[in-house]
Design a protein around this motif. Sequence first.
Motif, mmCIF file in Angstrom:
data_model
loop_
_atom_site.group_PDB
_atom_site.id
_atom_site.type_symbol
_atom_site.label_atom_id
_atom_site.label_comp_id
_atom_site.label_asym_id
_atom_site.label_seq_id
_atom_site.Cartn_x
_atom_site.Cartn_y
_atom_site.Cartn_z
ATOM 1 N N ASP A 287 2.574 -1.096 4.653
ATOM 2 C CA ASP A 287 2.418 0.346 4.440
ATOM 3 C C ASP A 287 3.740 0.926 3.942
ATOM 4 O OD1 ASP A 287 1.915 3.029 4.471
ATOM 5 O OD2 ASP A 287 1.626 3.183 6.640
ATOM 6 N N HIS B 216 0.869 -1.172 0.000
ATOM 7 C CA HIS B 216 0.000 0.000 0.000
ATOM 8 C C HIS B 216 0.908 1.224 0.000
ATOM 9 C CE1 HIS B 216 -3.101 2.878 1.120
ATOM 10 N NE2 HIS B 216 -4.007 1.943 0.926
ATOM 11 N N ARG C 81 -3.311 3.954 -2.025
ATOM 12 C CA ARG C 81 -4.084 2.828 -2.542
ATOM 13 C C ARG C 81 -3.244 1.555 -2.496
ATOM 14 N NH1 ARG C 81 -2.699 1.555 -7.868
ATOM 15 N NH2 ARG C 81 -1.265 3.037 -8.864
ATOM 16 N N LEU C 82 -3.950 0.430 -2.648
ATOM 17 C CA LEU C 82 -3.285 -0.863 -2.713
ATOM 18 C C LEU C 82 -2.615 -1.024 -4.076
ATOM 19 C CD1 LEU C 82 -3.413 -3.055 -0.441
ATOM 20 C CD2 LEU C 82 -4.962 -4.324 -1.940
#
Length: 204
Positions: free
Chosen positions: A179, A135, A139-140
């Motif tokens: 992240d 991510h 967004r992913l």
Amino acid sequence: MAEQLSIPQPIATLTGVVLAGGEARRMGNRDKGLIPFRGRPLAAYALDALGRVAGRVLINANRYRETYEQLGYPVIGDAGDGYEGPLAGMLAALRAAQTPHVLVVPCDCPLLQPAQLRRLYDTLLAQDAEACTAHDGARLNPVFAVLKSDLANSLSAYMDSGERKAEGWLRRHRLAVVDFSDAPALFRNANTPEELAALEKEIA
């Protein structure tokens, strides 16, 4: 730079695959992974990063296979005919791997760093996940992922049902998410000649 120097030896039980099997329509149908970027094919940067993380590295490509082979790694094509998106490349990678895990990345992100890719693998193990993706803070990014190789049958069934959304398939499994909002440059790519020129100018 310190993060790069901390990378251990490549993981023998991990296969890295560069996804270069798309049509690249916005690049005038040129094969994106072979387009020059700072004097080297775009795919070469992803291959360099994967080579420092994975014990075995492959290229997924459907055109110009002999040219891709000149980059020094075996080339595998999609199992089906036509262009079915990144999931087809992921499925080819899972079927070709002879290791428990597969790390897939796109061919058009020249800022890839091995330390960041290693975070995907380490997180998958730490969370006992079946898949781990990235991510970027907004967004992913499902085409940056570590997958258990035994997910091949699941992915094949998903595609046979007509589905083509990578995120939809990933979320059917125990999914870990890393992240990368601290390193969003990892995902900088180029989908048009203009974007590629702008990225090259920015780096220079």
